[in-house]
Design an enzyme around this catalytic site. Structure first.
Site, mmCIF file in Angstrom:
data_model
loop_
_atom_site.group_PDB
_atom_site.id
_atom_site.type_symbol
_atom_site.label_atom_id
_atom_site.label_comp_id
_atom_site.label_asym_id
_atom_site.label_seq_id
_atom_site.Cartn_x
_atom_site.Cartn_y
_atom_site.Cartn_z
ATOM 1 N N CYS A 126 0.827 -1.207 0.000
ATOM 2 C CA CYS A 126 0.000 0.000 0.000
ATOM 3 C C CYS A 126 0.856 1.249 0.000
ATOM 4 C CB CYS A 126 -0.933 -0.012 1.209
ATOM 5 S SG CYS A 126 -2.019 1.433 1.298
ATOM 6 N N CYS A 143 -6.037 -2.701 7.190
ATOM 7 C CA CYS A 143 -7.121 -1.764 6.901
ATOM 8 C C CYS A 143 -8.355 -2.437 6.316
ATOM 9 C CB CYS A 143 -6.621 -0.657 5.981
ATOM 10 S SG CYS A 143 -6.105 -1.208 4.348
#
Length: 406
Positions: free
Chosen positions: A140, A243
């Site tokens: 990410c 997440c």
């Protein structure tokens, strides 16, 4: 540079120790001023990535206190709802808005759900389907936060190439006075250092990036600053989940929604059938095998994707759970060029194979874009797909995906 390494032969095994401890290297870099201290000036335009947590809130506060022209950017990566019917990112977005109102700064939401799904989540699923253990957070940072997001800030918000991007990472960016390139260094708070997660980002992407928390301690400094400033997130608990999973769900159950559950046998090292697994993605190397009815726990030491079998041993100290040598690649050098390996193509560095692991002394050799690493001590639970991150003292040199052990 490292001091002289000592080599001791204990039972035929080589063990290296550094003559200079890590604290010495920290002193060697202490005189270097990171970009936050030396380059971000009053009046500069700074976009701060805010997640709704205390770290990014304090980062925005420090930017505001310095007198820069700061605007907040909230990056939405995931939009599914949790078991209570609420999307966690919605709660975080509300917290970002609350803090921005307190600081009287603009805030923007940039939706990168599609990009995250394609570049991070799908890539991670592919790795899990092969029985490997990827790190979505490293991906990410590389692909989204310090890749797509920076481009979108310039495109959507008309950010100038001269504008800065700041985050609440506990890391430091320091410009080399000779080359002009920005290097990545550990955060000064050893318990919070996040350079491991940034090890796949390039120097070019870090060129106009500032880490205001790099020299601060989370509990001693950041919490106090947040409390003194009355920030809405001052007492917010730290998020520890990935997440897209959240903190209340079992990771293997989450993955089962996206990957087929092909059950298979768990065997002992001598072929005894111990039980069944619910998919190769449900266990990683070094993890408990979940075998009941035994006095000692069983741990996974190998996975065979072709036979769909896992192999386990008892006792966490069993030698099959440890490895001293590994191969990793392709290698990403943050500076864009590898360090000098010398005539014998060997270089003594420090490495981590997981976040928050103590730095491990190792000998590194490089060939055809890959590295072979021999550690001074055996390493527990080395899994293909994990990131190997290489350091020279406090400087993070780069990273590579672990291919296997030998």
């Amino acid at each position: 540079m490292y001091g002289m390494a000592s080599v001791a032969c204990l039972g035929g095994a080589r063990r290296w120790t550094l003559a200079a401890p890590r604290s010495v290297f920290r002193r060697h870099t202490h005189h270097l001023r990171d970009t936050w201290d030396s380059e971000v000036k009053r009046g500069d335009k700074v976009y701060v990535g805010m997640s709704g947590g205390v770290d990014s809130s304090v980062t925005a506060h420090l930017l505001k206190e310095r007198g820069v022209d700061v605007e907040a950017v909230f990056m939405r990566n995931w939009d599914t709802r949790d078991e209570r019917g609420e999307c966690p990112s919605e709660r975080d977005w509300r917290d970002v808005q609350r803090v921005c109102r307190q600081l009287d700064i603009k805030c923007h939401e940039i939706n990168l759900v599609k990009e995250y799904w394609t570049m991070v989540f799908s890539a991670a699923l592919d790795e899990y389907s092969k029985g490997r253990t990827p790190n979505p957070d490293v991906l990410c940072n590389k692909e989204i936060k310090f890749g797509v997001l920076l481009k979108e800030i310039r495109r959507r918000l008309h950010g100038s190439p001269k504008s800065w991007f700041a985050t609440g990472h506990y890391a430091r960016s320091i410009r080399d006075p000779d080359t002009g390139k920005v290097g990545l260094y550990r955060g000064m708070d050893e318990r919070k250092d996040q350079s491991y997660y940034l090890a796949a980002v390039s120097s070019g992407s870090l060129d106009k990036v500032a880490f205001p928390l790099g020299a601060l301690n989370k509990e001693r400094d950041v919490r106090r600053i947040a409390s003194d400033a009355g920030l809405a997130t001052a007492q917010k608990e730290e998020s520890m989940g990935i997440c897209f999973v959240g903190e209340r769900r079992r990771f293997d159950e989450f993955l089962a929604e996206y990957l087929p559950q092909r059950e298979g046998d768990i065997l002992s090292s001598d072929g005894l059938r111990l039980g069944r697994h619910k998919g190769m993605f449900t266990k990683t190397i070094g993890q408990s095998a979940g075998i009941s009815g035994w006095q000692d726990k069983w741990y996974i030491y190998a996975k065979d994707i072709h036979s769909n079998r896992m192999h386990a041993v008892q006792n966490r100290k069993h030698p099959l759970l440890y490895a001293r040598n590994l191969s990793a690649g392709p290698v990403h050098w943050i500076s864009g060029t590898p360090p000098e390996f010398g005539d014998r193509n060997k270089l003594m560095l420090e490495a981590q194979i997981r976040y928050m692991q103590r730095p491990q002394t190792c000998m590194v050799s490089s060939k055809c874009g890959q590295v072979h690493v021999e550690f001074a001590e055996d390493q527990f639970g080395v899994a293909a797909g994990q990131y190997l991150v290489l350091y020279r003292g406090d400087q993070c040199l780069g990273s590579a995906v672990i291919l296997g052990t030998r």
